[in-house]
Design a protein around this motif. Structure first.
Motif, short mmCIF file in Angstrom:
data_model
loop_
_atom_site.label_atom_id
_atom_site.label_comp_id
_atom_site.label_asym_id
_atom_site.label_seq_id
_atom_site.Cartn_x
_atom_site.Cartn_y
_atom_site.Cartn_z
N ASP A 1 0.68 -1.12 -0.06
CA ASP A 1 -0.06 0.04 0.18
C ASP A 1 0.90 1.20 0.11
OD1 ASP A 1 0.87 -0.31 2.58
OD2 ASP A 1 -0.92 0.21 3.57
N VAL B 1 3.20 4.65 -0.97
CA VAL B 1 2.74 5.92 -1.85
C VAL B 1 3.83 6.55 -2.32
CG1 VAL B 1 1.54 7.96 -1.87
CG2 VAL B 1 0.66 6.06 -0.48
N GLU C 1 5.00 10.33 -3.82
CA GLU C 1 4.67 11.66 -4.20
C GLU C 1 5.89 12.41 -4.52
OE1 GLU C 1 1.69 13.53 -1.40
OE2 GLU C 1 2.41 11.89 -0.24
N ASP D 1 1.37 14.10 -11.57
CA ASP D 1 0.06 13.80 -10.67
C ASP D 1 -0.79 14.82 -10.84
OD1 ASP D 1 -1.40 12.87 -8.75
OD2 ASP D 1 0.24 12.97 -7.08
N ASP E 1 -2.79 13.71 -5.54
CA ASP E 1 -3.01 12.47 -4.46
C ASP E 1 -1.82 11.31 -4.23
OD1 ASP E 1 -5.36 13.40 -3.89
OD2 ASP E 1 -6.41 12.40 -5.51
N HIS F 1 0.84 8.55 -6.13
CA HIS F 1 0.82 7.00 -6.89
C HIS F 1 0.83 6.06 -5.86
CE1 HIS F 1 1.97 9.49 -10.26
NE2 HIS F 1 2.67 10.13 -9.58
N HIS F 2 -0.26 5.17 -5.85
CA HIS F 2 -0.74 4.15 -4.72
C HIS F 2 -0.25 2.99 -5.21
CE1 HIS F 2 -2.36 7.29 -1.69
NE2 HIS F 2 -2.64 8.10 -3.08
N GLY F 3 0.11 2.08 -4.28
CA GLY F 3 0.33 0.51 -4.49
C GLY F 3 1.35 0.26 -5.44
N SER G 1 5.97 5.32 2.12
CA SER G 1 6.02 6.53 1.66
C SER G 1 7.05 7.03 1.43
CB SER G 1 5.23 7.55 2.72
OG SER G 1 5.23 8.95 2.49
#
Length: 145
Positions: free
Chosen positions: A41, A43, A45, A54, A58, A60-62, A128
């Motif tokens: 999960d 992220v 940024e 982006d 928000d 880029h997730h996963g 993160s």
């Protein structure tokens, strides 16, 4: 030129170790190795907030989102050089201060000054990665090499 120049502290810290592994994998173009450094999960940024990479700000997730980020950005760079001048570790995070030099197709060079913050979980996986840099400042360094 080596791919990573490290002038920060060499003390062992899980987030610092993960950040150095991340830079190494990016500099070698090792996408799968880089993705494996992230929690499921995780992220990214890069940069933090709304940007050309982006539009929603928000992140880029996963693994799927982070993989798409690689394809959109990292895969389009011929060569990276990370020059980390300092590194501050606290809790489960590290903030690295430095410059990322990218050589783009056609021989253009961009130097991106910033602060690059990594947070890891108890297993040492990146949950993160937040890169604080300014597009205008980076683009002002654009030149042919």
């Amino acid at each position: 030129m080596t791919a990573v120049t490290w002038s920060g502290p060499d003390t062992t810290h899980p987030a610092r170790t993960a950040s150095r592994r991340s830079m190494d994998a990016v500099s070698r173009g090792a996408k799968e190795e880089w993705l494996a450094l992230f929690a499921e999960d995780g992220v990214v940024e890069d940069p933090v907030g709304v940007s050309m990479f982006d539009p929603t700000g928000d992140g880029h997730h996963g693994h799927e989102g982070i993989s798409k980020f690689w394809d959109m950005t990292i895969a389009n760079v011929e060569r990276f050089h990370f020059d980390i001048r300092d590194s501050f570790a606290a809790g489960n995070e590290v903030a690295n201060v430095g410059t990322i030099t990218t050589i783009l197709p056609g021989g253009s060079r961009v130097d991106t000054e910033g602060v690059f913050v990594y947070r890891v979980d108890d297993a040492g996986l990146i949950v993160s990665m937040r890169a604080f840099w300014e597009t205008e400042r980076a683009m002002a360094t654009l030149r042919q090499v």
